[in-house]
Structure formats: C-alpha cells, structure tokens
Design a protein around this motif. Structure first.
Motif, PDB file in Angstrom:
ATOM      1  N   LEU A  10       0.847  -1.188   0.000  1.00 46.21           N
ATOM      2  CA  LEU A  10       0.000   0.000   0.000  1.00 46.21           C
ATOM      3  C   LEU A  10       0.885   1.241   0.000  1.00 46.21           C
ATOM      4  CD1 LEU A  10      -2.534  -1.049   2.788  1.00 46.21           C
ATOM      5  CD2 LEU A  10      -2.705  -1.432   0.331  1.00 46.21           C
ATOM      6  N   ASP A  11       0.462   2.265  -0.766  1.00 44.71           N
ATOM      7  CA  ASP A  11       1.250   3.498  -0.735  1.00 44.71           C
ATOM      8  C   ASP A  11       0.910   4.288   0.535  1.00 44.71           C
ATOM      9  OD1 ASP A  11      -1.034   5.162  -1.199  1.00 44.71           O
ATOM     10  OD2 ASP A  11      -0.765   4.999  -3.361  1.00 44.71           O
ATOM     11  N   ASP A  12       1.700   5.312   0.808  1.00 43.74           N
ATOM     12  CA  ASP A  12       1.586   6.060   2.060  1.00 43.74           C
ATOM     13  C   ASP A  12       0.213   6.688   2.268  1.00 43.74           C
ATOM     14  OD1 ASP A  12       4.188   5.413   2.701  1.00 43.74           O
ATOM     15  OD2 ASP A  12       5.020   7.305   1.963  1.00 43.74           O
ATOM     16  N   PRO A  42      -1.731  -6.597   4.007  1.00 45.95           N
ATOM     17  CA  PRO A  42      -1.353  -5.306   4.574  1.00 45.95           C
ATOM     18  C   PRO A  42      -2.450  -4.658   5.429  1.00 45.95           C
ATOM     19  CG  PRO A  42      -1.716  -5.111   2.214  1.00 45.95           C
ATOM     20  CD  PRO A  42      -1.758  -6.567   2.551  1.00 45.95           C
ATOM     21  N   ILE A  43      -3.712  -4.871   5.091  1.00 41.84           N
ATOM     22  CA  ILE A  43      -4.795  -4.327   5.912  1.00 41.84           C
ATOM     23  C   ILE A  43      -4.814  -5.036   7.261  1.00 41.84           C
ATOM     24  CG2 ILE A  43      -7.290  -3.961   6.110  1.00 41.84           C
ATOM     25  CD1 ILE A  43      -5.956  -2.236   3.927  1.00 41.84           C
ATOM     26  N   ALA A  44      -4.611  -6.336   7.264  1.00 44.17           N
ATOM     27  CA  ALA A  44      -4.543  -7.089   8.515  1.00 44.17           C
ATOM     28  C   ALA A  44      -3.368  -6.613   9.354  1.00 44.17           C
ATOM     29  CB  ALA A  44      -4.426  -8.582   8.231  1.00 44.17           C
ATOM     30  N   ASP A  45      -2.242  -6.320   8.724  1.00 47.44           N
ATOM     31  CA  ASP A  45      -1.079  -5.823   9.458  1.00 47.44           C
ATOM     32  C   ASP A  45      -1.390  -4.493  10.131  1.00 47.44           C
ATOM     33  OD1 ASP A  45       0.276  -8.056   8.511  1.00 47.44           O
ATOM     34  OD2 ASP A  45       1.380  -6.934   6.973  1.00 47.44           O
ATOM     35  N   LEU A  46      -2.033  -3.587   9.414  1.00 50.81           N
ATOM     36  CA  LEU A  46      -2.408  -2.293   9.986  1.00 50.81           C
ATOM     37  C   LEU A  46      -3.446  -2.452  11.089  1.00 50.81           C
ATOM     38  CD1 LEU A  46      -2.601  -0.181   6.714  1.00 50.81           C
ATOM     39  CD2 LEU A  46      -0.877  -0.001   8.528  1.00 50.81           C
ATOM     40  N   THR A  47      -4.357  -3.386  10.890  1.00 47.57           N
ATOM     41  CA  THR A  47      -5.383  -3.637  11.898  1.00 47.57           C
ATOM     42  C   THR A  47      -4.764  -4.235  13.155  1.00 47.57           C
ATOM     43  OG1 THR A  47      -6.986  -3.988  10.120  1.00 47.57           O
ATOM     44  CG2 THR A  47      -7.610  -4.729  12.310  1.00 47.57           C
ATOM     45  N   ALA A  48      -3.825  -5.160  13.001  1.00 50.77           N
ATOM     46  CA  ALA A  48      -3.140  -5.748  14.144  1.00 50.77           C
ATOM     47  C   ALA A  48      -2.369  -4.674  14.914  1.00 50.77           C
ATOM     48  CB  ALA A  48      -2.196  -6.858  13.684  1.00 50.77           C
TER      49      ALA A  48
END
Length: 58
Positions: A10-12, A42-48
């Motif tokens: 994902l971009d910034d 990547p969404i799961a990483d941000l959510t975690a």
C-alpha cells in the motif's frame, strides 16, 4: 487470484487513510476487520497494529 508469492504493498496515502478509518471504529469493529482479512495482508497488518495500540483482544 493471488498466489502465495504475491505481495500487496500500500502506498503512504492509503496507509494513512486505513489508519484514520481504524481510529474511528469501535474496538469490536476493528476486531471484525481483522477477522474479515483472515489475519493476512497489509490491511490485517495495519489492523493488528491498531489492536495492539488499543489493547484489543480477539
């Protein structure tokens, strides 16, 4: 369909938007986002990351 070797980046600006949306969700909704992603990507990483910061358990 993506295979195991496919990596989504994902971009910034998208990362910032996802973080903003997660900040506005209630704790149980953040957990639902994590479950909806099956804890992968990547969404799961941000959510975690958000769950750790807010002390949210599944």
């Amino acid at each position: 369909m993506a295979n195991d070797e496919t990596k989504t980046v994902l971009d910034d600006s998208i990362v910032a938007a996802v973080r903003l949306m997660l900040d506005k969700l209630a704790d149980h909704d953040v957990a639902e986002v994590y479950e909806a992603t099956s804890g992968q990507g990547p969404i799961a990483d941000l959510t975690a990351e958000a769950m750790r910061a807010r002390n949210i358990d599944l």
